[in-house]
Design a protein around this motif. Structure first.
Motif, PDB file in Angstrom:
ATOM      1  N   ALA A   1       0.608  -1.203   0.315  1.00 17.31           N
ATOM      2  CA  ALA A   1      -0.167   0.495  -0.138  1.00 17.31           C
ATOM      3  C   ALA A   1       1.252   1.235  -0.293  1.00 17.31           C
ATOM      4  O   ALA A   1       0.510   2.510  -0.820  1.00 17.31           O
ATOM      5  N   GLU A   2       2.029   1.187   0.531  1.00 22.52           N
ATOM      6  CA  GLU A   2       3.018   2.177   0.678  1.00 22.52           C
ATOM      7  C   GLU A   2       3.193   2.669  -0.011  1.00 22.52           C
ATOM      8  O   GLU A   2       3.721   3.446  -1.096  1.00 22.52           O
ATOM      9  N   GLU A   3       4.083   1.650  -1.062  1.00 20.20           N
ATOM     10  CA  GLU A   3       4.733   1.185  -2.671  1.00 20.20           C
ATOM     11  C   GLU A   3       3.268   2.266  -3.678  1.00 20.20           C
ATOM     12  O   GLU A   3       4.145   3.354  -4.434  1.00 20.20           O
ATOM     13  N   VAL A   4       2.097   1.747  -3.269  1.00 18.05           N
ATOM     14  CA  VAL A   4       1.489   2.050  -4.626  1.00 18.05           C
ATOM     15  C   VAL A   4       1.266   3.897  -4.251  1.00 18.05           C
ATOM     16  O   VAL A   4       0.950   4.394  -5.283  1.00 18.05           O
ATOM     17  N   MET A   5       1.099   3.857  -3.352  1.00 18.56           N
ATOM     18  CA  MET A   5       0.202   6.057  -2.785  1.00 18.56           C
ATOM     19  C   MET A   5       1.969   5.617  -3.928  1.00 18.56           C
ATOM     20  O   MET A   5       1.507   7.036  -3.262  1.00 18.56           O
ATOM     21  N   GLN A   6       3.047   6.210  -3.114  1.00 21.28           N
ATOM     22  CA  GLN A   6       4.826   7.118  -3.260  1.00 21.28           C
ATOM     23  C   GLN A   6       3.622   6.797  -5.484  1.00 21.28           C
ATOM     24  O   GLN A   6       4.143   7.937  -6.012  1.00 21.28           O
ATOM     25  N   ASP A   7       3.924   5.354  -5.746  1.00 19.03           N
ATOM     26  CA  ASP A   7       3.339   5.439  -6.917  1.00 19.03           C
ATOM     27  C   ASP A   7       1.935   7.136  -7.117  1.00 19.03           C
ATOM     28  O   ASP A   7       2.016   7.260  -9.051  1.00 19.03           O
TER      29      ASP A   7
END
Lengths: 267, 176
Positions: free
Chosen positions: B43-49
């Protein structure tokens, strides 16, 4: 236009969800600007969804803002960001695979080398065994020949040449007779191999009257390499003869098959 | 504060505007993304993306196409759904079927910076099952009306008004 009915239709909820056609979108947008009630309604719908989804958030995300800004290279810090996570992933992955490949190749090479060496050792073993057999054979051969030489050099030995007879003039043999131990050595190099179903037979003769005594048949003649045979002889022989007889030998010599004959010269 | 102006500044690559918009929508997007991927790190990865993409694609937003919230919600949903289709994600063995945002509300109580999560949970549970699902599909999964009607086995003509009533209920809960 009935604003209330428009609001109650549910179109604004779909507008916030992003589920309208582009034409409907534009209509809502235009109406929002003209009618504050519609704008207010949209803001409340949006706000409700934002509150609900925020309540679903699994945790703090303030730290992500800095990461995002770093990646976008904004926020004053001119940090050259080489996507850390990705680089780490790639470095680890590639070096891991590279190491695995190298180790794998090394293993294969080692196994291969080992197999080759084992084969070489095995070949060397076989060759060694073969050479040992040859050495043993040579030693045996040498012993036999030394023994023969000793026999022939013995001063008690009586040498009797046996000449070819009749049709068999080209055959010959030699008898070395050691009276002291009652044995003869027959050197039959000058005789051909016995034909199928026939066998050489050796005779001891006394001459007056002519009396043949069988010394035995040489049934291993064809297989023998040096054609020298040690035969016991307790007779007072005056001559020796060799005839070709039917397999198993005969009681008395077949004179037509008398190949060689020699008389013992009296000292 | 004028949202339109903020968005215009953001479109001019204004860092302050970007930060403000992040604070306005990051919790919401985090919730939407987490609801789809169900994994904290992913979720944090996708947030950044999502926010990086929003920055780069800022020009493509146009207020005549809808709300800024709707625009970024769409980016977040798509990015999260794309992630769940990735090979690495599938290999992680997550099963997303039959999980609803309501489950998250139940397990997220302990987080103190959450906006009234505890209160919301209590009331959201009181929403009808069909309401929970309609909201899940239309807002958090990005289903069309048609897909939602098929999923819930209710006529497509009634989706609009049922959703209206559900959002009304939700508003009385979260905006009181």
């Amino acid at each position: 236009m009935d604003i209330k009915a428009y609001i109650e239709s549910g179109i604004l909820e779909l507008f916030v969800a992003g589920q309208l056609s582009s034409q409907d979108n534009k209509d809502v947008q235009d109406l929002m600007l003209k009618h504050p009630e519609i704008l207010q309604e949209v803001l409340e719908i949006e706000s409700a969804i934002i509150k609900l989804s925020s309540a679903m958030s699994p945790g703090d995300n303030k730290h992500l803002l800095q990461l995002i800004k770093d990646k976008l290279q904004i926020g004053g810090k001119e940090v050259k960001v080489i996507s850390i996570e990705k680089a780490k992933y790639n470095w680890l992955t590639y070096s891991g695979w590279a190491a695995a490949l190298i180790v794998g190749a090394g293993l294969l090479w080692t196994v291969n080398q080992n197999q080759q060496l084992e084969m070489q050792v095995s070949d060397a073993d076989i060759e060694k065994a073969y050479l040992e057999v040859q050495i043993e054979a040579a030693k045996t051969d040498l012993a036999v020949k030394e023994n023969l030489l000793n026999v022939l050099r013995d001063r008690d030995i009586i040498s009797v040449p046996l000449g070819g007879q009749g049709d068999f003039a080209n055959t010959y043999a030699k008898v070395y007779w050691n009276k002291s131990n009652n044995s003869i050595y027959l050197d039959a190099q000058g005789l051909p191999n016995a034909p199928e179903g026939k066998v050489w037979q050796v005779w001891s003769l006394t001459l007056n009257p002519l009396t043949p005594t069988s010394l035995g048949i040489i049934d291993n003649f064809n297989d023998d390499d040096n054609k020298i045979f040690n035969i016991a002889n307790t007779n007072e022989s005056q001559a020796f003869a060799i005839t070709l007889e039917p397999a198993g030998g005969s009681e008395s010599p077949t004179m037509e098959q008398l190949h060689t004959l020699g008389v013992v010269s009296q000292p | 504060m004028d949202l339109d102006q903020l968005v215009r500044d953001f479109q001019k690559q204004d860092e302050r505007a970007f930060e403000k918009l992040y604070h306005m929508y990051s919790n919401s997007m985090h919730g939407v993304i987490y609801n789809i991927v169900r994994d904290h790190e992913i979720a944090e990865e996708v947030m950044q993306d999502v926010f990086i993409k929003a920055w780069h694609k800022a020009d493509s937003y146009n207020s005549s196409k809808g709300r800024f919230f709707t625009w970024i919600l769409n980016i977040a949903r798509n990015a999260a759904i794309d992630k769940t289709r990735s090979k690495a994600y599938k290999n992680s063995g997550k099963n997303l079927n039959a999980e609803f945002f309501v489950d998250i509300l139940e397990t997220a109580d302990s987080l103190n910076d959450k906006v009234d999560a505890i209160g919301i949970e209590k009331y959201v549970k009181a929403l009808g099952e069909k309401c929970k699902k309609i909201i899940e599909y239309l807002y958090f999964k990005g289903y069309t009306q048609k897909e939602t009607s098929e999923e819930l086995d209710i006529p497509i003509g009634t989706i609009k008004t049922r959703n209206r009533n559900c959002i009304k209920d939700l508003r009385t809960i979260v905006l009181k």
